[in-house]
Design a protein around this motif. Structure first.
Motif, PDB file in Angstrom:
ATOM      1  N   ALA A   1      77.003  24.128-115.468  1.00 47.05           N
ATOM      2  CA  ALA A   1      75.910  23.922-116.418  1.00 47.05           C
ATOM      3  C   ALA A   1      74.763  23.148-115.785  1.00 47.05           C
TER       4      ALA A   1
ATOM      5  N   PHE B   1      83.004  23.750-115.669  1.00 54.37           N
ATOM      6  CA  PHE B   1      81.919  24.171-116.548  1.00 54.37           C
ATOM      7  C   PHE B   1      80.758  23.180-116.522  1.00 54.37           C
ATOM      8  N   ARG B   2      81.042  21.887-116.403  1.00 57.94           N
ATOM      9  CA  ARG B   2      79.974  20.884-116.412  1.00 57.94           C
ATOM     10  C   ARG B   2      79.070  21.042-115.189  1.00 57.94           C
TER      11      ARG B   2
ATOM     12  N   GLN C   1      76.986  22.388-121.137  1.00 58.08           N
ATOM     13  CA  GLN C   1      78.351  22.796-120.790  1.00 58.08           C
ATOM     14  C   GLN C   1      78.910  23.750-121.836  1.00 58.08           C
TER      15      GLN C   1
END
Length: 292
Positions: free
Chosen positions: A25, A21-22, A32
């Protein structure tokens, strides 16, 4: 089952490609938490689990893997259709590293706008290697060595030419350096490339003090300019700071086995005047810096 939101699908696609997710993002310039929330909402709307959440990232479920492939194709079709609405070839997306952007490209972008007002140059600064098929990138500037992939065209921009640099005030405190190993006695600054470690390994030397560590070359250069020690950086990124007297060079690596900066892009059967204009301008600017 609700019809999925297009933004949620884009976030799902990014998360599925990175499995993180980071990183998804960072690609989308979002937080995130926003990406994770949209993916959870998508799973709720579908009533299906698309990811397994793990301690170190994500893993697609079997349903998620089957769903991602057609979603990726659909997003690519949408992006291509949108790009076709613009005049052909006037928008160029250039991928560079953050340090190259900060220390070389950004100070010169005004010159490009004046020379080529007809070209819409978009810059993406990321350490991640560009995926020309999925990222919408037309050109990239990266350090590397030939040979490159068969479907890639590479133009030499500049050799690495590593230089040991510091502030003028710090340089006055440094005794004359008779050999490279003398650097081991000084305060050193290192970035994620770990060039100091590599060069010391070649000479069988170890640094006497703990090095100051940064994840980007630009930050190491800033630390050196502020008198915090000696950093190693490519000559191409240093020309402006040296010309202005912000940094001084104490040593330059003249070995023949260094990497070089290349401008790379996919081989294309169609001529692209805007892309060629960007390449020619980058080469011209680099040549002007070298002559200065």
């Amino acid at each position: 089952m609700r019809t999925p939101n297009l933004n949620a699908l884009r976030m799902f696609d990014a998360a599925a490609r990175h499995l993180n997710f980071r990183q998804a993002a960072e690609e989308l310039s979002l937080t995130q938490g926003a990406v994770a929330q949209q993916v959870r909402r998508l799973e709720a709307d579908l009533g299906l689990q698309l990811f397994h959440r793990k301690a170190r990232g994500l893993a697609l479920t079997e349903i998620g893997r089957g769903y991602h492939s057609p979603v990726r194709r659909a997003l690519a079709i949408i992006d291509e259709a949108t790009a076709n609405l613009r005049p052909q070839g006037t928008r160029i997306t250039l991928s560079v590293t953050p340090s190259f952007a900060a220390k070389w490209l950004v100070p010169r972008l005004g010159n490009f706008a004046k020379a080529h007002p007809e070209v819409d140059l978009q810059t993406v600064a990321s350490e991640r290697l560009a995926d020309f098929q999925s990222d919408g990138v037309d050109l990239a500037v990266r350090l590397g060595r030939p040979p490159f992939e068969k479907n890639m065209e590479a133009t030499l921009l500049a050799p690495l030419d590593l230089c040991a640099i510091c502030s003028p005030d710090y340089a006055e405190t440094v005794a004359p350096l008779k050999r490279f190993e003398d650097f081991a006695k000084l305060r050193l600054i290192q970035d994620s490339h770990a060039f100091w470690d590599a060069l010391f390994d070649k000479t069988g030397t170890r640094a006497r003090y703990r090095m100051m560590q940064f994840n980007q070359t630009a930050l190491a250069m800033d630390a050196a300019a502020n008198g915090q020690g000696i950093a190693l950086a490519p000559r191409l990124l240093l020309d402006d700071a040296i010309a202005k007297g912000i940094l001084v060079s104490l040593w330059q690596d003249e070995s023949a086995d260094q990497s070089s900066y290349y401008i790379v892009h996919p081989v294309s059967r169609k001529a692209n005047a805007a892309r060629n204009a960007v390449i020619d301008w980058i080469l011209s600017e680099a040549g002007c810096a070298a002559r200065r």
